[in-house]
Design a protein around this motif. Structure first.
Motif, PDB file in Angstrom:
ATOM      1  N   THR A  16       0.831  -1.211   0.000  1.00  0.00           N
ATOM      2  CA  THR A  16       0.000   0.000   0.000  1.00  0.00           C
ATOM      3  C   THR A  16       0.863   1.258   0.000  1.00  0.00           C
ATOM      4  O   THR A  16       0.570   2.235  -0.688  1.00  0.00           O
ATOM      5  CB  THR A  16      -0.930   0.015   1.228  1.00  0.00           C
ATOM      6  N   SER A  17       1.940   1.216   0.764  1.00  0.00           N
ATOM      7  CA  SER A  17       2.817   2.384   0.840  1.00  0.00           C
ATOM      8  C   SER A  17       3.524   2.655  -0.484  1.00  0.00           C
ATOM      9  O   SER A  17       3.949   3.781  -0.754  1.00  0.00           O
ATOM     10  CB  SER A  17       3.851   2.179   1.953  1.00  0.00           C
ATOM     11  N   LYS A  18       3.650   1.624  -1.305  1.00  0.00           N
ATOM     12  CA  LYS A  18       4.374   1.767  -2.565  1.00  0.00           C
ATOM     13  C   LYS A  18       3.441   1.956  -3.765  1.00  0.00           C
ATOM     14  O   LYS A  18       3.901   2.330  -4.851  1.00  0.00           O
ATOM     15  CB  LYS A  18       5.241   0.516  -2.819  1.00  0.00           C
ATOM     16  N   PHE A  19       2.155   1.692  -3.578  1.00  0.00           N
ATOM     17  CA  PHE A  19       1.221   1.725  -4.703  1.00  0.00           C
ATOM     18  C   PHE A  19       1.187   3.088  -5.399  1.00  0.00           C
ATOM     19  O   PHE A  19       1.266   3.152  -6.637  1.00  0.00           O
ATOM     20  CB  PHE A  19      -0.178   1.314  -4.230  1.00  0.00           C
ATOM     21  N   ILE A  78       5.755  -7.313 -16.662  1.00  0.00           N
ATOM     22  CA  ILE A  78       5.320  -6.659 -17.902  1.00  0.00           C
ATOM     23  C   ILE A  78       3.810  -6.430 -17.861  1.00  0.00           C
ATOM     24  O   ILE A  78       3.308  -5.368 -18.257  1.00  0.00           O
ATOM     25  CB  ILE A  78       5.688  -7.526 -19.128  1.00  0.00           C
ATOM     26  N   GLU A  79       3.078  -7.437 -17.349  1.00  0.00           N
ATOM     27  CA  GLU A  79       1.621  -7.314 -17.214  1.00  0.00           C
ATOM     28  C   GLU A  79       1.266  -6.185 -16.246  1.00  0.00           C
ATOM     29  O   GLU A  79       0.302  -5.436 -16.472  1.00  0.00           O
ATOM     30  CB  GLU A  79       1.031  -8.639 -16.734  1.00  0.00           C
ATOM     31  N   VAL A  80       2.031  -6.076 -15.159  1.00  0.00           N
ATOM     32  CA  VAL A  80       1.794  -5.000 -14.189  1.00  0.00           C
ATOM     33  C   VAL A  80       1.974  -3.649 -14.861  1.00  0.00           C
ATOM     34  O   VAL A  80       1.138  -2.744 -14.720  1.00  0.00           O
ATOM     35  CB  VAL A  80       2.751  -5.126 -12.981  1.00  0.00           C
ATOM     36  N   TYR A  81       3.060  -3.508 -15.569  1.00  0.00           N
ATOM     37  CA  TYR A  81       3.353  -2.234 -16.232  1.00  0.00           C
ATOM     38  C   TYR A  81       2.242  -1.852 -17.208  1.00  0.00           C
ATOM     39  O   TYR A  81       1.848  -0.681 -17.299  1.00  0.00           O
ATOM     40  CB  TYR A  81       4.682  -2.330 -16.965  1.00  0.00           C
ATOM     41  N   ASN A  82       1.717  -2.837 -17.916  1.00  0.00           N
ATOM     42  CA  ASN A  82       0.690  -2.563 -18.924  1.00  0.00           C
ATOM     43  C   ASN A  82      -0.693  -2.310 -18.323  1.00  0.00           C
ATOM     44  O   ASN A  82      -1.541  -1.692 -18.968  1.00  0.00           O
ATOM     45  CB  ASN A  82       0.594  -3.728 -19.911  1.00  0.00           C
ATOM     46  N   ASN A  83      -0.926  -2.788 -17.097  1.00  0.00           N
ATOM     47  CA  ASN A  83      -2.294  -2.767 -16.561  1.00  0.00           C
ATOM     48  C   ASN A  83      -2.489  -1.995 -15.260  1.00  0.00           C
ATOM     49  O   ASN A  83      -3.624  -1.853 -14.806  1.00  0.00           O
ATOM     50  CB  ASN A  83      -2.773  -4.211 -16.331  1.00  0.00           C
ATOM     51  N   ILE A  84      -1.433  -1.504 -14.650  1.00  0.00           N
ATOM     52  CA  ILE A  84      -1.551  -0.951 -13.302  1.00  0.00           C
ATOM     53  C   ILE A  84      -2.508   0.247 -13.222  1.00  0.00           C
ATOM     54  O   ILE A  84      -3.162   0.471 -12.203  1.00  0.00           O
ATOM     55  CB  ILE A  84      -0.164  -0.578 -12.725  1.00  0.00           C
ATOM     56  N   ASN A  85      -2.634   0.979 -14.299  1.00  0.00           N
ATOM     57  CA  ASN A  85      -3.539   2.137 -14.284  1.00  0.00           C
ATOM     58  C   ASN A  85      -5.015   1.750 -14.180  1.00  0.00           C
ATOM     59  O   ASN A  85      -5.869   2.590 -13.906  1.00  0.00           O
ATOM     60  CB  ASN A  85      -3.345   2.982 -15.551  1.00  0.00           C
ATOM     61  N   ALA A  86      -5.304   0.476 -14.400  1.00  0.00           N
ATOM     62  CA  ALA A  86      -6.698   0.033 -14.390  1.00  0.00           C
ATOM     63  C   ALA A  86      -7.233  -0.203 -12.980  1.00  0.00           C
ATOM     64  O   ALA A  86      -8.444  -0.394 -12.802  1.00  0.00           O
ATOM     65  CB  ALA A  86      -6.839  -1.255 -15.203  1.00  0.00           C
ATOM     66  N   PHE A  87      -6.370  -0.172 -11.966  1.00  0.00           N
ATOM     67  CA  PHE A  87      -6.804  -0.509 -10.612  1.00  0.00           C
ATOM     68  C   PHE A  87      -7.104   0.734  -9.792  1.00  0.00           C
ATOM     69  O   PHE A  87      -6.324   1.683  -9.767  1.00  0.00           O
ATOM     70  CB  PHE A  87      -5.732  -1.363  -9.928  1.00  0.00           C
ATOM     71  N   LYS A  88      -8.246   0.688  -9.113  1.00  0.00           N
ATOM     72  CA  LYS A  88      -8.705   1.829  -8.319  1.00  0.00           C
ATOM     73  C   LYS A  88      -8.051   1.866  -6.942  1.00  0.00           C
ATOM     74  O   LYS A  88      -7.932   2.921  -6.334  1.00  0.00           O
ATOM     75  CB  LYS A  88     -10.223   1.792  -8.177  1.00  0.00           C
ATOM     76  N   ASN A  89      -7.677   0.681  -6.438  1.00  0.00           N
ATOM     77  CA  ASN A  89      -7.077   0.642  -5.104  1.00  0.00           C
ATOM     78  C   ASN A  89      -6.092  -0.515  -5.011  1.00  0.00           C
ATOM     79  O   ASN A  89      -6.064  -1.411  -5.874  1.00  0.00           O
ATOM     80  CB  ASN A  89      -8.157   0.526  -4.016  1.00  0.00           C
ATOM     81  N   VAL A  90      -5.303  -0.510  -3.958  1.00  0.00           N
ATOM     82  CA  VAL A  90      -4.237  -1.484  -3.813  1.00  0.00           C
ATOM     83  C   VAL A  90      -4.776  -2.891  -3.530  1.00  0.00           C
ATOM     84  O   VAL A  90      -4.169  -3.893  -3.935  1.00  0.00           O
ATOM     85  CB  VAL A  90      -3.253  -1.049  -2.710  1.00  0.00           C
ATOM     86  N   ASP A  91      -5.920  -2.993  -2.856  1.00  0.00           N
ATOM     87  CA  ASP A  91      -6.495  -4.316  -2.593  1.00  0.00           C
ATOM     88  C   ASP A  91      -6.827  -5.027  -3.900  1.00  0.00           C
ATOM     89  O   ASP A  91      -6.527  -6.216  -4.081  1.00  0.00           O
ATOM     90  CB  ASP A  91      -7.766  -4.188  -1.744  1.00  0.00           C
ATOM     91  N   GLN A  92      -7.450  -4.300  -4.787  1.00  0.00           N
ATOM     92  CA  GLN A  92      -7.810  -4.848  -6.085  1.00  0.00           C
ATOM     93  C   GLN A  92      -6.556  -5.269  -6.864  1.00  0.00           C
ATOM     94  O   GLN A  92      -6.517  -6.337  -7.484  1.00  0.00           O
ATOM     95  CB  GLN A  92      -8.601  -3.799  -6.869  1.00  0.00           C
ATOM     96  N   PHE A  93      -5.541  -4.445  -6.779  1.00  0.00           N
ATOM     97  CA  PHE A  93      -4.282  -4.716  -7.462  1.00  0.00           C
ATOM     98  C   PHE A  93      -3.604  -5.969  -6.904  1.00  0.00           C
ATOM     99  O   PHE A  93      -3.115  -6.812  -7.664  1.00  0.00           O
ATOM    100  CB  PHE A  93      -3.351  -3.505  -7.305  1.00  0.00           C
TER     101      PHE A  93
END
Length: 257
Positions: A16-19, A78-93
């Motif tokens: 969470t601190s790094k999200f 690579i998947e994280v880099y391509n998709n991280i903007n799609a998450f509203k919160n860290v739990d979902q991520f």
């Protein structure tokens, strides 16, 4: 003793601190920095991959050392880099990280299971099943673009499989003659390539290194970080599977010649 819920809470606090920083780094297109943060903050993902790989290896889905944890984390990052903007919160991520990890693992394990199943049952495939495999293989091959310079390369045209790659014993020469009479050389080459395509990766690699690259068993053992005995066993298994597939698929043609 730290409870499971406390341990999970601690991990979530860390990520969470790094999200927010991960989101900023994505906007700045700093993928290497994102990967470094993920490596430092997600040890549980690596442990999960390690456990799954160990389990699959013990069940015989693939040999020890064939896959490394990094093979999956590299793809995951690579998947994280391509998709991280799609998450509203860290739990979902965090949930998605394990979902994606499991998907990558499942795809690999299923592919390995199919490859082993294919060679185990190679004697029993019917003509309709062979036809379906040919159609599927042709569709996949059509999707692979071949560069013009590759088509002009003499080695490309000479890189063909022949019956001598499969049958090496003196008492098999009569079999080669019968198959040669029944089948065109191009048909033989296509069939061998089709079967190799469905083989487990290590089996296919040994056969190709031995026949296409002309490496010795000792050299292949070095390349695969294995030993000569295992390489020889894999080569013999590949030849046995290929010979069985030829006789099973073309039994009628052979009998009429």
């Amino acid at each position: 003793m730290v409870s499971t819920s406390q341990s999970n809470k601690k991990r979530l606090i860390t990520i969470t601190s790094k999200f927010p920083e991960l989101i900023k780094l994505k906007k700045a297109k700093k993928q290497k920095s994102i990967n470094q943060i993920l490596l430092e903050t997600l040890p549980e993902v690596k442990k999960h991959i390690k456990r799954r790989l160990d389990s699959a290896m013990h069940k015989g889905h693939f040999s020890r050392g064939k896959y490394k944890v990094e093979d999956f984390t590299d793809t995951l990052f690579i998947e994280v880099y391509n998709n991280i903007n799609a998450f509203k919160n860290v739990d979902q991520f965090y949930v998605w990280l394990f979902e994606k990890t499991n998907q990558l693992l499942e795809d690999t394990i299923l592919e390995e299971e199919f490859a082993e199943l294919f060679i185990t049952n190679i004697d029993d495939y019917s003509n309709p099943e062979w036809k379906a495999m040919v159609e599927r293989f042709s569709a996949e091959a059509d999707g692979d673009l071949i560069m013009t310079e590759d088509l002009d390369d003499v080695s490309y045209h000479n890189s063909k499989y022949i019956l001598d790659h499969v049958f090496v014993e003196d008492n098999e020469q009569e079999l080669i003659k019968n198959l040669d009479k029944a089948l065109e050389k191009e048909e033989i080459n296509k069939h061998i390539n089709l079967v190799l395509h469905n083989f487990p990766d290590r089996l296919q690699t040994v056969f190709e290194l031995f026949n296409k690259q002309s490496f010795t068993l000792e050299e292949i053992a070095v390349i695969l970080k294995s030993n000569v005995q295992e390489v020889e066993q894999l080569l013999n298994k590949a030849r046995k599977g290929l010979s069985a597939s030829l006789f099973n698929r073309y039994s009628k043609e052979i009998k009429t010649n």
